[in-house]
Design a protein around this motif. Sequence first.
Motif, PDB file in Angstrom:
ATOM      1  N   ALA A 144      95.352 111.990 -27.318  1.00 54.24           N
ATOM      2  CA  ALA A 144      96.683 112.235 -27.475  1.00 54.24           C
ATOM      3  C   ALA A 144      97.304 113.303 -28.461  1.00 54.24           C
ATOM      4  O   ALA A 144      97.967 113.961 -28.208  1.00 54.24           O
ATOM      5  CB  ALA A 144      97.417 110.983 -27.908  1.00 54.24           C
ATOM      6  N   ILE A 145      96.486 113.335 -29.515  1.00 60.30           N
ATOM      7  CA  ILE A 145      96.710 114.189 -30.717  1.00 60.30           C
ATOM      8  C   ILE A 145      96.519 115.552 -30.422  1.00 60.30           C
ATOM      9  O   ILE A 145      97.247 116.655 -30.553  1.00 60.30           O
ATOM     10  CB  ILE A 145      95.878 113.915 -31.955  1.00 60.30           C
ATOM     11  N   GLU A 146      95.231 115.924 -29.788  1.00 61.07           N
ATOM     12  CA  GLU A 146      94.795 117.117 -29.294  1.00 61.07           C
ATOM     13  C   GLU A 146      95.694 117.748 -28.014  1.00 61.07           C
ATOM     14  O   GLU A 146      95.947 118.866 -28.186  1.00 61.07           O
ATOM     15  CB  GLU A 146      93.379 117.285 -28.776  1.00 61.07           C
ATOM     16  N   THR A 147      96.285 116.837 -27.220  1.00 64.37           N
ATOM     17  CA  THR A 147      97.189 117.364 -26.140  1.00 64.37           C
ATOM     18  C   THR A 147      98.540 117.483 -26.660  1.00 64.37           C
ATOM     19  O   THR A 147      99.316 118.231 -25.896  1.00 64.37           O
ATOM     20  CB  THR A 147      96.944 116.585 -24.780  1.00 64.37           C
ATOM     21  N   SER A 148      99.075 117.061 -27.781  1.00 61.03           N
ATOM     22  CA  SER A 148     100.338 116.998 -28.379  1.00 61.03           C
ATOM     23  C   SER A 148     100.577 118.062 -29.582  1.00 61.03           C
ATOM     24  O   SER A 148     101.585 118.254 -29.915  1.00 61.03           O
ATOM     25  CB  SER A 148     100.797 115.491 -28.819  1.00 61.03           C
ATOM     26  N   GLU A 167      87.097  97.869 -28.218  1.00 63.62           N
ATOM     27  CA  GLU A 167      88.499  98.184 -28.019  1.00 63.62           C
ATOM     28  C   GLU A 167      88.867  99.310 -28.891  1.00 63.62           C
ATOM     29  O   GLU A 167      89.822 100.271 -28.555  1.00 63.62           O
ATOM     30  CB  GLU A 167      89.288  96.880 -28.161  1.00 63.62           C
ATOM     31  N   GLU A 168      88.411  99.191 -30.267  1.00 64.35           N
ATOM     32  CA  GLU A 168      88.876 100.203 -31.177  1.00 64.35           C
ATOM     33  C   GLU A 168      88.197 101.453 -31.095  1.00 64.35           C
ATOM     34  O   GLU A 168      88.892 102.569 -31.073  1.00 64.35           O
ATOM     35  CB  GLU A 168      88.159  99.630 -32.694  1.00 64.35           C
ATOM     36  N   VAL A 169      87.164 101.671 -30.402  1.00 62.12           N
ATOM     37  CA  VAL A 169      86.325 102.817 -29.941  1.00 62.12           C
ATOM     38  C   VAL A 169      87.205 103.503 -28.718  1.00 62.12           C
ATOM     39  O   VAL A 169      87.591 104.670 -28.739  1.00 62.12           O
ATOM     40  CB  VAL A 169      85.087 102.479 -29.386  1.00 62.12           C
ATOM     41  N   ASP A 170      87.769 102.734 -27.941  1.00 55.78           N
ATOM     42  CA  ASP A 170      88.642 103.257 -26.629  1.00 55.78           C
ATOM     43  C   ASP A 170      90.021 103.614 -27.151  1.00 55.78           C
ATOM     44  O   ASP A 170      90.228 104.712 -26.879  1.00 55.78           O
ATOM     45  CB  ASP A 170      88.752 102.189 -25.672  1.00 55.78           C
ATOM     46  N   SER A 171      90.478 102.946 -28.165  1.00 54.94           N
ATOM     47  CA  SER A 171      91.902 103.278 -28.660  1.00 54.94           C
ATOM     48  C   SER A 171      91.900 104.390 -29.481  1.00 54.94           C
ATOM     49  O   SER A 171      92.653 105.302 -29.652  1.00 54.94           O
ATOM     50  CB  SER A 171      92.315 102.004 -29.347  1.00 54.94           C
ATOM     51  N   ALA A 172      90.680 104.430 -30.310  1.00 53.60           N
ATOM     52  CA  ALA A 172      90.570 105.796 -31.029  1.00 53.60           C
ATOM     53  C   ALA A 172      90.185 107.224 -30.211  1.00 53.60           C
ATOM     54  O   ALA A 172      90.811 108.192 -30.441  1.00 53.60           O
ATOM     55  CB  ALA A 172      89.343 105.896 -31.932  1.00 53.60           C
ATOM     56  N   ALA A 173      89.338 106.954 -29.174  1.00 49.43           N
ATOM     57  CA  ALA A 173      89.169 107.962 -28.202  1.00 49.43           C
ATOM     58  C   ALA A 173      90.643 108.517 -27.273  1.00 49.43           C
ATOM     59  O   ALA A 173      90.836 109.568 -27.438  1.00 49.43           O
ATOM     60  CB  ALA A 173      88.362 107.544 -27.024  1.00 49.43           C
ATOM     61  N   LEU A 223      92.836 115.770 -40.004  1.00 48.82           N
ATOM     62  CA  LEU A 223      92.294 114.490 -40.811  1.00 48.82           C
ATOM     63  C   LEU A 223      92.343 113.545 -39.739  1.00 48.82           C
ATOM     64  O   LEU A 223      91.361 112.704 -39.640  1.00 48.82           O
ATOM     65  CB  LEU A 223      92.734 114.201 -41.840  1.00 48.82           C
ATOM     66  N   MET A 224      93.464 113.258 -38.977  1.00 47.63           N
ATOM     67  CA  MET A 224      93.568 112.294 -38.000  1.00 47.63           C
ATOM     68  C   MET A 224      92.853 112.288 -37.014  1.00 47.63           C
ATOM     69  O   MET A 224      91.806 111.567 -36.593  1.00 47.63           O
ATOM     70  CB  MET A 224      94.826 112.110 -37.720  1.00 47.63           C
ATOM     71  N   SER A 225      92.651 113.473 -36.380  1.00 47.00           N
ATOM     72  CA  SER A 225      91.692 113.630 -35.386  1.00 47.00           C
ATOM     73  C   SER A 225      90.206 113.424 -35.456  1.00 47.00           C
ATOM     74  O   SER A 225      89.459 112.871 -34.703  1.00 47.00           O
ATOM     75  CB  SER A 225      91.824 115.276 -34.811  1.00 47.00           C
ATOM     76  N   ASP A 226      90.019 113.893 -36.847  1.00 47.22           N
ATOM     77  CA  ASP A 226      88.274 113.593 -37.336  1.00 47.22           C
ATOM     78  C   ASP A 226      88.266 112.131 -37.421  1.00 47.22           C
ATOM     79  O   ASP A 226      87.025 111.792 -37.088  1.00 47.22           O
ATOM     80  CB  ASP A 226      88.028 114.510 -38.368  1.00 47.22           C
ATOM     81  N   LEU A 227      89.160 111.458 -38.009  1.00 43.16           N
ATOM     82  CA  LEU A 227      88.895 110.106 -38.206  1.00 43.16           C
ATOM     83  C   LEU A 227      88.629 109.448 -36.973  1.00 43.16           C
ATOM     84  O   LEU A 227      87.864 108.721 -36.460  1.00 43.16           O
ATOM     85  CB  LEU A 227      90.254 109.683 -38.852  1.00 43.16           C
ATOM     86  N   PHE A 228      89.686 109.568 -35.881  1.00 43.88           N
ATOM     87  CA  PHE A 228      89.703 109.029 -34.361  1.00 43.88           C
ATOM     88  C   PHE A 228      88.322 109.734 -33.773  1.00 43.88           C
ATOM     89  O   PHE A 228      87.805 108.740 -33.081  1.00 43.88           O
ATOM     90  CB  PHE A 228      90.796 109.438 -33.622  1.00 43.88           C
ATOM     91  N   ALA A 274     101.627 124.726 -31.311  1.00 46.66           N
ATOM     92  CA  ALA A 274     101.011 126.050 -31.146  1.00 46.66           C
ATOM     93  C   ALA A 274     100.192 126.395 -32.785  1.00 46.66           C
ATOM     94  O   ALA A 274      99.297 126.640 -32.790  1.00 46.66           O
ATOM     95  CB  ALA A 274     101.848 127.181 -30.882  1.00 46.66           C
ATOM     96  N   ASP A 275     101.270 125.922 -33.741  1.00 44.31           N
ATOM     97  CA  ASP A 275     100.550 126.068 -35.100  1.00 44.31           C
ATOM     98  C   ASP A 275      99.809 125.147 -35.685  1.00 44.31           C
ATOM     99  O   ASP A 275      99.227 124.889 -36.580  1.00 44.31           O
ATOM    100  CB  ASP A 275     101.600 126.116 -36.004  1.00 44.31           C
ATOM    101  N   GLY A 276      99.296 124.113 -34.666  1.00 40.31           N
ATOM    102  CA  GLY A 276      98.463 122.857 -35.131  1.00 40.31           C
ATOM    103  C   GLY A 276      99.238 121.638 -35.512  1.00 40.31           C
ATOM    104  O   GLY A 276      98.395 120.796 -35.952  1.00 40.31           O
ATOM    105  N   SER A 277     100.342 121.918 -35.777  1.00 42.17           N
ATOM    106  CA  SER A 277     101.120 120.471 -36.271  1.00 42.17           C
ATOM    107  C   SER A 277     101.240 119.570 -35.267  1.00 42.17           C
ATOM    108  O   SER A 277     101.063 119.776 -34.052  1.00 42.17           O
ATOM    109  CB  SER A 277     102.290 120.920 -36.973  1.00 42.17           C
TER     110      SER A 277
END
Length: 143
Positions: free
Chosen positions: A28-32, A17-23, A53-58, A35-38
């Motif tokens: 969601a982070i990458e698609t949201s 469940e944690e693997v699926d939710s992290a994916a 950092l959050m994206s790497d962690l997930f 343009a400046d990466g924020s």
Amino acid sequence: MNVTSLADFGERLPTAEEVDSAAGAMMAIETSREADGSLTIGDTKLSPSLVDLMSDLFSIVARGETVTLVPLSRQLTTQEAADLLNVSRPFLIKLIDQGALNCEMVGTHRRVALKNVLTYKAKRTAGRRTAMAEMQDIAEDLE
């Protein structure tokens, strides 16, 4: 948030469940991202470095791998520092005695700042890379 309540994936593998939710969170982070990466969450705008950092962690959790976040100010035992450097504890003690690595005494025990261990490790890696480049240059000269 209490630090002791945080999930420590260094001690266990993430659940399915944690693997699926992290994916899902990583996607969601990458698609949201802006343009400046924020990334804006509610009224808060996260800097590109925090988003990375959050994206790497997930990403790590989504692969089912273990992860532990540790502040640079954390004091390590000599065994923890030796494990991080992939050396024996007696070798680490020699590094401390030679002044190559600083430590603090807590009672009769040595404590090494994580920041100092990572700095030493980076210098050691840089030295190895320099030596390898020199060996490659010598080998090319011999050909």
